[in-house]
Each structure stands twice: as structure tokens, then as C-alpha cells.
Design an enzyme around this catalytic site. Structure first.
Site, PDB file in Angstrom:
ATOM      1  N   ASP A   3       6.000  74.847   5.798  1.00  0.00           N
ATOM      2  CA  ASP A   3       6.072  74.056   4.720  1.00  0.00           C
ATOM      3  C   ASP A   3       7.470  73.272   4.492  1.00  0.00           C
ATOM      4  O   ASP A   3       8.346  73.441   5.208  1.00  0.00           O
ATOM      5  CB  ASP A   3       6.014  74.754   3.307  1.00  0.00           C
ATOM      6  N   TYR A  62       8.150  86.543  10.517  1.00  0.00           N
ATOM      7  CA  TYR A  62       8.957  85.450   9.525  1.00  0.00           C
ATOM      8  C   TYR A  62      10.245  86.487   9.074  1.00  0.00           C
ATOM      9  O   TYR A  62      10.038  87.516   8.772  1.00  0.00           O
ATOM     10  CB  TYR A  62       7.897  85.094   8.465  1.00  0.00           C
TER      11      TYR A  62
END
Length: 248
Positions: free
Chosen positions: A56, A114
Site C-alpha cells: 500500500d 512482513y
């Protein structure tokens, strides 16, 4: 037969609108758009690049993987040197290699990791301020770890994503969640076979709400069972999130 070139990329996503090129908007400032622009000039071709995932706006990467097809005969070292020279300084090429004809950076990905970073209240982080979530309350790590255990395994994570309607499966498997506290920050590492849109940020927001006592660890189970977004926690801001690695 066109060559298939694999890239490992790191980037500071602070000033970008995310990874994905935004349709026909030629002014969109995206990582994919920057790479395709430089690669197209390098090869003299209209290059389309595939990324392992669509980070994002504001999200960073240590090890994003991408691939593109080309007739260009430059060596992998020459490609790396060209990209390093002409890409902005906040996009770096870690590695360039030849890939098999059928390799696809997204479709062949087996595992992703992540990292989310949260600043500890009252501790100065002047040089890391753009890469941390400044959450104002002290967090109970033990409660967060208790809640994290409930997220590990195969579950329908629809409630932990920003997806509203989809025909695709929202079932994913999380292999491991590790929460580590240093002198200056709390680091949450997630490893799984894939992640839905905003899933890591919502998982983080939920664990943080557990850590500050807003919700209980057992509320995690309710959110998984209901698959309702309203039963999960807040969405953590983008700047603390990093794509660490992709395994194939």
C-alpha cells in the site's frame, strides 16, 4: 524466446502511492510505475513488471520480488547497474538474476514475511520516526503473544482485511507471529503463505488493542469465526510496515 528477469527490490515507500501502477494515470507516483519507466527506456520495449505483492501507499520493502520479460541482451550486472543509476535513490535493486520461463513472482510465491514496527512511548526515535507507528500507550506484550497464538494456522481472515466482496478465497495460513521488544520499539513479524489487502495492518491494530486492554485475547476467536471486519481491531498506519522477504 524472451528472457525472464527476476529482481529483488528494496524501497522506502514514504512518498509513493504504493506498488501498483494506477491504471491510465500517467502522473501516479508508484514503485511499479517508476520501475517500468526506467526498464522501458533501458530495453526500448514496453515493459510490464509483475510484483510478488501490492504494498500500500507508505509501506516499505526490504525484499520485494518482481519479474519482467524482455529481448534485451544486457547482462544481469549491466541491468542492475543501469537501474541503480536511473532509479530514484529511495528505490534500490538488491539482486538481478535470470529466471525460468514460467517463473511468476506473485503466482509462484510460497511464503511471505512482513515486519511491523511500533515505537515505545517516551523513547526518542528521531532518525526512525518515518518508519514507526507512534502508539501512545504502553502495551502488554504477554497478552499480545497470547492473542497472536490464536491467529496462527489456517483461518478465514476476511474480517482481518479491507476486502468487502470477493469471489476469491479469503482463507490463508499464518505459520508464525513473533513479537520482540527492544529498547526503542516493538517489532511484530508475520510469516504466512499469503496476506489479504491490509491484513497485516489490521492484524497489528488488533494485537495493539489487545495490548492496551481495549479488547481481550479471546476476542480474536470471535473475529475469526464471524469474518466481520467490525469484530477485528483498527488498521495500523502504513509507515511501520515492511515486506521483508518472499520465498519460492
Amino acid at each position: 524466446m524472451k528472457r525472464n528477469i527476476r529482481l529483488t527490490i528494496e524501497y522506502d515507500g514514504s512518498r509513493y502511492q504504493g506498488w501498483q501502477r494506477l491504471g491510465g494515470d500517467s502522473n501516479a507516483n508508484t514503485i511499479q510505475g517508476k520501475l517500468e519507466s526506467v526498464l522501458s527506456k533501458m530495453t526500448g520495449e514496453n515493459v510490464n513488471i509483475n510484483g510478488s505483492g501490492r504494498t500500500d501507499a507508505g509501506v516499505h520493502a526490504y525484499g520485494q520480488v518482481a519479474n519482467f520479460h524482455t529481448d534485451c541482451m544486457m547482462s544481469v550486472n549491466e541491468i542492475k547497474n543501469y537501474l541503480t543509476k536511473y532509479l530514484p535513490s529511495d528505490i534500490g535493486i538488491v539482486e538481478v538474476s535470470e529466471a525460468s520461463e514460467r517463473f511468476h513472482s506473485r503466482l509462484n510465491a510460497k511464503e511471505k514475511t512482513y515486519l511491523y514496527r511500533i515505537a515505545i512511548p517516551g523513547v526518542s526515535n528521531v532518525f526512525e520516526r518515518k518508519y514507526l507507528w507512534y502508539f501512545p500507550e504502553t502495551l502488554d506484550i504477554k497478552k499480545m503473544e497470547e492473542a497472536a497464538l490464536l491467529l496462527i494456522g489456517m483461518h478465514d481472515f476476511k474480517g482481518f482485511s479491507s476486502i468487502k466482496k470477493t469471489k476469491k478465497s479469503t482463507v490463508r495460513t499464518i505459520y508464525n507471529i513473533e513479537i520482540k521488544k527492544t529498547k526503542k520499539e516493538i517489532q511484530i513479524s508475520y510469516t504466512g503463505n499469503g496476506f489479504l489487502h491490509n491484513m497485516v495492518r489490521i492484524l497489528t491494530g488488533t494485537l495493539v488493542e489487545v495490548g492496551c486492554g481495549k479488547i481481550k485475547p479471546e476476542d480474536i476467536t470471535k473475529a475469526l469465526e464471524s469474518t466481520k471486519r467490525s469484530d477485528a481491531g483498527i488498521t495500523a498506519p502504513p509507515q511501520g510496515l515492511f515486506l521483508v522477504s518472499v520465498e519460492y
